[in-house]
Write an enzyme that holds these catalytic residues in place. Structure first.
Site, mmCIF file in Angstrom:
data_model
loop_
_atom_site.group_PDB
_atom_site.id
_atom_site.type_symbol
_atom_site.label_atom_id
_atom_site.label_comp_id
_atom_site.label_asym_id
_atom_site.label_seq_id
_atom_site.Cartn_x
_atom_site.Cartn_y
_atom_site.Cartn_z
ATOM 1 C CE1 TYR A 99 4.290 -6.699 3.961
ATOM 2 C CE2 TYR A 99 3.580 -9.084 4.136
ATOM 3 C CZ TYR A 99 3.691 -7.774 3.369
ATOM 4 O OH TYR A 99 3.136 -7.687 2.391
ATOM 5 C CG ASP A 150 -2.157 -0.744 0.909
ATOM 6 O OD1 ASP A 150 -2.638 -0.731 0.124
ATOM 7 O OD2 ASP A 150 -2.745 -0.855 1.907
#
Lengths: 250, 250
Positions: free
Chosen positions: A112, A54
């Site tokens: 992540y 994003d």
């Protein structure tokens, strides 16, 4: 000349991009890479990505795939592409892959990392790479709650509504909350490894862990939040700036 | 109400500023701070600075001084000013100082740190805070050469022409070159402490050390470069991005 498939490892500071994916009229990482690859090879090249990060999310190890017919050796791609990219994107590795290689389906594991800064002074030289949440967070509570996410579960509670994919079952291999001191700042790192992630999943997990660290919920409520299969059961969405796609394994 | 003197400790990412010092029509750190302080106190406040850092140079511990007549307690200044500042500037500390305190003359020691990245892949998430010089640098040669700078010397060879101050004699207490590995990157930190610095002195020292690391000169030539008292005897000017004013002591 035959076309060959090259897998790229890509790093970027996502702050100044509207995310990975090409969208008309706005600056994205993918479009910037396509332009660099097209300029290098001399014909239109599309760069596929393994993760649609994003706006504002960073990557140290995004995977990209190109198909090219060119005499340029694969080992020259990282340097040659990086020379054609702005300073906040780099191609750090390139390797030839089998014609059958699938950039998305062949992923076995992704990691992540989310970074929180909990000390009062604003960390000006890391503000692009963290979520600044000054105040006391109960780290042992966050660590305990994180363990409820490890395993194969339906993660619908942590998927933003925009997720249209059918199954929301994923396997999380690790979810570790660790502290780090770097005077004058105190950091909390949240590392999550899984076989795949739903839309906004890591940011929703982090927001929920921060709520738990602040005492909104007890850590033993995490399993119930997860099993609610309802986004409104979980906590806030953590901002993009703290998130980094560390690596993708095949 | 009497005016009181408050010393501020200020941190900033200098990338998006034309340096510290106010200049008409352009964005500087000092001007941004003056606006925040004026808005907080409700009357015109000027923020004096101990070091006029150049465009692109960062600070973790710049010193600022304001004189204010306000009921706001000194301990509230860091938070209240930081709330009025953009995300790349923060006031990290504030303390009352004696009316006789002189922000520039009372300095006893300053530390600058310069960061080099020597590995090939561009360090995208640190590119604002380093000089990327991929390639082999002979660190032991740089370490040996750095020791020739320790002591009280005329540093004219390392002062850019723009320096108009009379004496170019300064004392350097430390000049340490250290390595740091943070996979996949390899960093070299150059820390310089002194009682004062000439214009561009640290960046000229770093540029010269990099030239020595590349073998342009032997480390034992550093003393001769220093004693030439001539800017053209020294090496290149290192870019601003790698430089950070760490702290100032009084």
């Amino acid at each position: 000349m035959f076309k060959r498939k090259i897998k790229l490892t890509i790093a970027y500071d996502g702050t100044d991009y509207h995310g990975w994916q090409i969208q008309p009229g706005i600056r994205t990482v993918q479009e910037t890479l396509c332009q660099a690859a097209t300029s290098l090879v001399g014909s239109q090249v599309h760069v596929h990505g393994a993760s649609r990060t994003d706006a504002g999310v960073h990557a140290k190890g995004q995977s990209g795939l190109i198909e090219v017919a060119t005499p340029i050796p694969t080992k020259n791609f990282p340097r040659a592409l990086t020379d054609r990219l702005p300073s906040d994107i780099a191609v750090v590795d390139a390797c030839d892959v089998d014609p059958s290689f699938d950039l998305i389906r062949d992923v076995t594991r992704k990691r992540y990392r989310y970074t929180l800064c909990v000390t009062k002074p604003r960390p000006v030289m890391n503000i692009r790479y963290c979520w600044h949440v000054p105040g006391d967070l109960q780290v042992p509570a966050m660590q305990a709650a994180a363990q409820a996410l490890v395993g194969t579960h339906d993660f619908k509670s942590f998927a933003s509504a925009a997720d249209k994919r059918q199954s929301s079952i994923r396997t999380v291999f690790r979810c570790d909350v660790t502290e780090r001191h770097d005077t004058p700042h105190h950091w909390i790192d949240i590392e999550v490894e899984g076989n795949g992630f739903l839309y906004n999943m890591v940011r929703n997990i982090v927001g929920t862990l921060v709520d738990i660290g602040r005492g909104r919920w007890n850590p033993d409520q995490m399993a119930a939040i997860r099993d609610a299969a309802d986004r409104t059961a979980a906590g806030q969405l953590a901002p993009a700036s703290g998130l980094c796609l560390e690596w993708i394994r095949y």
